[in-house]
Design a protein around this motif. Structure first.
Motif, PDB file in Angstrom:
ATOM      1  N   LYS A 256      53.976  37.742  57.866  1.00 26.79           N
ATOM      2  CA  LYS A 256      52.837  37.454  56.793  1.00 26.79           C
ATOM      3  C   LYS A 256      51.598  37.860  57.190  1.00 26.79           C
ATOM      4  CE  LYS A 256      52.115  35.114  52.506  1.00 26.79           C
ATOM      5  NZ  LYS A 256      52.682  33.930  51.735  1.00 26.79           N
TER       6      LYS A 256
ATOM      7  N   PHE B 201      44.456  46.970  45.177  1.00 26.10           N
ATOM      8  CA  PHE B 201      44.593  45.762  44.108  1.00 26.10           C
ATOM      9  C   PHE B 201      43.114  46.061  43.408  1.00 26.10           C
ATOM     10  CE2 PHE B 201      48.053  42.840  44.693  1.00 26.10           C
ATOM     11  CZ  PHE B 201      48.617  43.401  45.816  1.00 26.10           C
TER      12      PHE B 201
ATOM     13  N   GLU C 230      43.017  40.731  41.105  1.00 26.61           N
ATOM     14  CA  GLU C 230      44.510  40.075  41.445  1.00 26.61           C
ATOM     15  C   GLU C 230      45.597  41.200  40.856  1.00 26.61           C
ATOM     16  OE1 GLU C 230      42.191  38.584  39.781  1.00 26.61           O
ATOM     17  OE2 GLU C 230      42.924  37.684  37.871  1.00 26.61           O
ATOM     18  N   ASN C 231      45.157  42.423  40.152  1.00 24.14           N
ATOM     19  CA  ASN C 231      45.968  43.261  39.709  1.00 24.14           C
ATOM     20  C   ASN C 231      46.420  44.438  40.730  1.00 24.14           C
ATOM     21  OD1 ASN C 231      46.035  41.641  37.085  1.00 24.14           O
ATOM     22  ND2 ASN C 231      44.044  42.621  37.028  1.00 24.14           N
ATOM     23  N   VAL C 232      47.747  44.809  40.758  1.00 27.36           N
ATOM     24  CA  VAL C 232      48.027  45.939  41.320  1.00 27.36           C
ATOM     25  C   VAL C 232      47.481  47.158  40.775  1.00 27.36           C
ATOM     26  CG1 VAL C 232      49.804  47.287  42.217  1.00 27.36           C
ATOM     27  CG2 VAL C 232      50.047  45.041  42.502  1.00 27.36           C
TER      28      VAL C 232
ATOM     29  N   GLU D  68      50.410  51.501  43.959  1.00 27.92           N
ATOM     30  CA  GLU D  68      51.353  50.814  45.098  1.00 27.92           C
ATOM     31  C   GLU D  68      52.538  52.081  45.198  1.00 27.92           C
ATOM     32  OE1 GLU D  68      53.991  47.743  43.314  1.00 27.92           O
ATOM     33  OE2 GLU D  68      54.008  48.775  41.275  1.00 27.92           O
TER      34      GLU D  68
ATOM     35  N   SER E 122      55.901  43.237  50.462  1.00 28.18           N
ATOM     36  CA  SER E 122      55.343  42.904  48.924  1.00 28.18           C
ATOM     37  C   SER E 122      53.886  42.478  49.264  1.00 28.18           C
ATOM     38  CB  SER E 122      56.171  41.784  48.538  1.00 28.18           C
ATOM     39  OG  SER E 122      56.073  40.724  49.541  1.00 28.18           O
TER      40      SER E 122
ATOM     41  N   LYS F 260      50.150  40.483  47.706  1.00 28.84           N
ATOM     42  CA  LYS F 260      49.500  39.588  46.452  1.00 28.84           C
ATOM     43  C   LYS F 260      47.803  39.573  46.720  1.00 28.84           C
ATOM     44  CE  LYS F 260      53.464  36.724  45.510  1.00 28.84           C
ATOM     45  NZ  LYS F 260      53.683  35.191  45.914  1.00 28.84           N
ATOM     46  N   CYS F 261      47.352  39.308  45.727  1.00 29.43           N
ATOM     47  CA  CYS F 261      45.831  39.032  45.727  1.00 29.43           C
ATOM     48  C   CYS F 261      45.589  37.987  44.760  1.00 29.43           C
ATOM     49  CB  CYS F 261      44.837  40.328  45.567  1.00 29.43           C
ATOM     50  SG  CYS F 261      44.580  41.189  47.159  1.00 29.43           S
ATOM     51  N   LEU F 262      45.662  36.853  45.049  1.00 32.37           N
ATOM     52  CA  LEU F 262      45.616  35.775  43.984  1.00 32.37           C
ATOM     53  C   LEU F 262      44.180  35.112  44.009  1.00 32.37           C
ATOM     54  CD1 LEU F 262      48.854  33.880  44.797  1.00 32.37           C
ATOM     55  CD2 LEU F 262      48.413  35.541  42.951  1.00 32.37           C
TER      56      LEU F 262
ATOM     57  N   CYS G  21      43.906  37.825  50.210  1.00 32.11           N
ATOM     58  CA  CYS G  21      45.352  38.429  49.713  1.00 32.11           C
ATOM     59  C   CYS G  21      46.170  38.307  51.078  1.00 32.11           C
ATOM     60  CB  CYS G  21      44.803  40.084  49.736  1.00 32.11           C
ATOM     61  SG  CYS G  21      43.490  40.257  48.329  1.00 32.11           S
ATOM     62  N   SER G  22      47.546  38.868  50.789  1.00 37.30           N
ATOM     63  CA  SER G  22      48.334  38.976  51.754  1.00 37.30           C
ATOM     64  C   SER G  22      49.340  40.018  51.625  1.00 37.30           C
ATOM     65  CB  SER G  22      49.282  37.555  51.591  1.00 37.30           C
ATOM     66  OG  SER G  22      49.964  37.583  50.490  1.00 37.30           O
TER      67      SER G  22
END
Lengths: 113, 111
Positions: free
Chosen positions: A20, A49, A52-54, A57, A66, A68-70, A75-76
């Motif tokens: 990760k 992103f 937080e939205n893709v 991809e 996978s 994510k950006c929360l 982001c990860s």
């Protein structure tokens, strides 16, 4: 911050383990990108992103990868069950808006053994 | 399908002289072009960019030229300095925003 911050700088994982990677974009930037550099000079786009939205991809492998950006978190990018061919430098980048200059972090070196 | 091409993998230039790095692209939807400089074990550093509505952009020692009809851009560095020795990447993007990179040109500036 004033620069794209990536952690860890180096990561070693045994084949089959999870990896990760984290990225904090430049403050105020709403676009985040992940790139993979496998061969010395070849950058492969993985995912982007918008907040937080893709956004795009099209470069993400269908399995094992996978991202994510929360809100209020780095982001990860996560790789499940790593394989030897996942060994690469993973660069995160950010931009203020679509069509603007994209700024890169220092990269995270993943070695799968 | 290499949409952005840098046909010279390496270039050697004497200090003080002009360095010219070239880049060709095939996708006519690209509308923004950038040059990045990369040292070993570091991330790409943004150098200079040009929009497709322009044909030249200058920043200090660095000038980028864009020839849309030929789908060609070039980066001029003058005068070249030893600290300019690095790998230079040409990159382009269109409305999708993601960058498409060339394979890089290694510039060596000799004393």
């Amino acid at each position: 911050g004033e620069e794209v911050a990536q952690t860890p700088k180096h990561l070693v994982r045994g084949e089959g383990q999870k990896a990760k990677l984290y990225c904090a974009p430049i403050k105020g930037h709403s676009y985040v990108f992940w790139y993979q550099q496998v061969l010395k000079n070849e950058f492969k786009f993985l995912i982007s992103f918008q907040n937080e939205n893709v956004f795009d991809e099209t470069g993400m492998p269908k399995e094992r990868f996978s991202a994510k950006c929360l809100p209020n978190s780095p982001c990860s990018l996560e790789i499940q069950a790593t394989k030897l061919e996942d060994s690469a430098v993973y660069f995160c980048a950010s931009s203020q808006s679509a069509g603007n200059t994209i700024y890169f972090g220092e990269g995270s070196w993943l070695t799968v053994v | 399908d290499q949409q952005v091409k840098q046909n010279s993998p390496s270039l050697s230039v004497q200090e003080g002289r002009i360095s010219i790095l070239n880049c060709d692209y095939t996708n006519s939807m690209f509308d923004y072009f950038l040059w990045y400089k990369k040292y070993p074990a570091e991330g790409p550093t943004f150098l200079i960019s040009i929009s497709s509505i322009k044909d030249k952009n200058e920043d200090g020692r660095f000038t980028v030229f864009l020839n849309k009809s030929a789908k060609h851009l070039s980066l001029h560095i003058v005068p070249s300095q030893p600290g300019d020795s690095a790998v230079y990447f040409c990159a382009a993007h269109g409305t999708a925003s993601k960058l498409t990179f060339g394979t890089g040109t290694r510039l060596q500036v000799t004393l």
